[in-house]
Design a protein around this motif. Sequence first.
Motif, PDB file in Angstrom:
ATOM      1  N   GLN A  27       0.779  -1.192   0.072  1.00  0.00           N
ATOM      2  CA  GLN A  27      -0.017   0.123  -0.030  1.00  0.00           C
ATOM      3  C   GLN A  27       0.663   1.178   0.202  1.00  0.00           C
ATOM      4  O   GLN A  27       0.428   2.518  -0.621  1.00  0.00           O
ATOM      5  CB  GLN A  27      -0.813   0.107   1.218  1.00  0.00           C
ATOM      6  N   ALA A  30       2.503   1.866  -3.361  1.00  0.00           N
ATOM      7  CA  ALA A  30       1.584   2.521  -4.587  1.00  0.00           C
ATOM      8  C   ALA A  30       1.551   3.741  -4.233  1.00  0.00           C
ATOM      9  O   ALA A  30       1.157   4.564  -5.129  1.00  0.00           O
ATOM     10  CB  ALA A  30       0.137   1.625  -4.249  1.00  0.00           C
ATOM     11  N   GLY A  33       5.504   5.041  -4.685  1.00  0.00           N
ATOM     12  CA  GLY A  33       6.198   4.437  -5.707  1.00  0.00           C
ATOM     13  C   GLY A  33       6.569   5.681  -6.785  1.00  0.00           C
ATOM     14  O   GLY A  33       6.286   6.691  -6.881  1.00  0.00           O
ATOM     15  N   ARG A  35       5.896   5.684  -9.947  1.00  0.00           N
ATOM     16  CA  ARG A  35       4.907   5.556 -10.979  1.00  0.00           C
ATOM     17  C   ARG A  35       3.381   5.924 -10.453  1.00  0.00           C
ATOM     18  O   ARG A  35       3.105   5.199  -9.381  1.00  0.00           O
ATOM     19  CB  ARG A  35       4.775   4.072 -11.623  1.00  0.00           C
ATOM     20  N   VAL A  36       2.620   6.657 -11.125  1.00  0.00           N
ATOM     21  CA  VAL A  36       1.404   6.995 -10.577  1.00  0.00           C
ATOM     22  C   VAL A  36       0.583   5.737 -10.763  1.00  0.00           C
ATOM     23  O   VAL A  36       0.523   5.272 -11.972  1.00  0.00           O
ATOM     24  CB  VAL A  36       0.666   8.259 -11.217  1.00  0.00           C
ATOM     25  N   ALA A  37      -0.175   5.167  -9.696  1.00  0.00           N
ATOM     26  CA  ALA A  37      -0.978   3.954  -9.771  1.00  0.00           C
ATOM     27  C   ALA A  37      -1.995   4.017 -10.997  1.00  0.00           C
ATOM     28  O   ALA A  37      -2.558   5.124 -11.279  1.00  0.00           O
ATOM     29  CB  ALA A  37      -1.440   3.659  -8.683  1.00  0.00           C
ATOM     30  N   GLY A  38      -1.843   3.094 -11.830  1.00  0.00           N
ATOM     31  CA  GLY A  38      -2.870   3.026 -12.979  1.00  0.00           C
ATOM     32  C   GLY A  38      -2.542   3.733 -14.188  1.00  0.00           C
ATOM     33  O   GLY A  38      -3.383   3.908 -15.013  1.00  0.00           O
ATOM     34  N   THR A  39      -1.435   4.189 -14.305  1.00  0.00           N
ATOM     35  CA  THR A  39      -0.853   5.123 -15.375  1.00  0.00           C
ATOM     36  C   THR A  39       0.563   4.724 -15.683  1.00  0.00           C
ATOM     37  O   THR A  39       1.082   4.017 -15.013  1.00  0.00           O
ATOM     38  CB  THR A  39      -0.926   6.447 -15.009  1.00  0.00           C
ATOM     39  N   ARG A  54       1.011  13.204  -4.539  1.00  0.00           N
ATOM     40  CA  ARG A  54       0.472  11.838  -4.538  1.00  0.00           C
ATOM     41  C   ARG A  54      -0.687  11.610  -4.220  1.00  0.00           C
ATOM     42  O   ARG A  54      -1.540  10.983  -4.907  1.00  0.00           O
ATOM     43  CB  ARG A  54       1.486  11.106  -3.432  1.00  0.00           C
ATOM     44  N   ALA A  58      -3.373  10.194  -7.075  1.00  0.00           N
ATOM     45  CA  ALA A  58      -4.211   8.910  -6.553  1.00  0.00           C
ATOM     46  C   ALA A  58      -5.738   9.217  -6.803  1.00  0.00           C
ATOM     47  O   ALA A  58      -6.405   8.189  -7.181  1.00  0.00           O
ATOM     48  CB  ALA A  58      -4.044   8.364  -5.142  1.00  0.00           C
ATOM     49  N   PRO A  61      -6.083   9.894 -11.585  1.00  0.00           N
ATOM     50  CA  PRO A  61      -5.138   9.330 -12.482  1.00  0.00           C
ATOM     51  C   PRO A  61      -5.254   9.553 -13.870  1.00  0.00           C
ATOM     52  O   PRO A  61      -4.508   9.697 -14.638  1.00  0.00           O
ATOM     53  CB  PRO A  61      -5.071   7.913 -12.035  1.00  0.00           C
TER      54      PRO A  61
END
Length: 184
Positions: A27, A30, A33, A35-39, A54, A58, A61
């Motif tokens: 968690q 995510a 990290g 990288r932006v989650a989902g992108t 962030r 989040a 995205p």
Amino acid sequence: MRDLMRALALGTTLVASLLVAPQAIAQDAAVTGQRVAGTSVQLSAAGAQDAQTRAVAAAAPAAVSASATLCGSGYELEFAERLPDSRRYGTLFSYVKSTVGKHGVCVVFDNNTSSAKKMKLKLCPNLTGATCKVDEGTFSQYAGPLKYESSNGLHVMCSEVTALMWDSSGRAIIDRVRSATLCD
């Protein structure tokens, strides 16, 4: 018997912490990290360290990805800021690029209202006598992108961005000036 119970309790606690820890780490990764989650959008070092960036990334995205696409390849999310505050009439996105011999900054000002607004986005490089780039008009989606690229990273660092938005009566509802990049 008491020693056996303590050993079992300690063992159970250890096993439980090992089972929970990977989830907590995943968690956290995510959120922080690269990288932006989902992108496919990467966070810059400053973006990865900024809690507000962030959180915005989040929550939105698709907007992060769309504005990054406008900037082009190689740009990483430096910051994302809801403007003027949590009401979020607009979101200011800044992306940076640093490759061998080329540095860049790209800004996009997203209109988050349900109607077209008069908006102005201005990007001024950190260079005496340089001409600022401006995108001004009535926009239903966004102003920008505005980019400044140079072989001299000092001209890119500390670039200044201005984001303005007016309501239908001509009153400024967003008036934000800040550094477009990490700046000391």
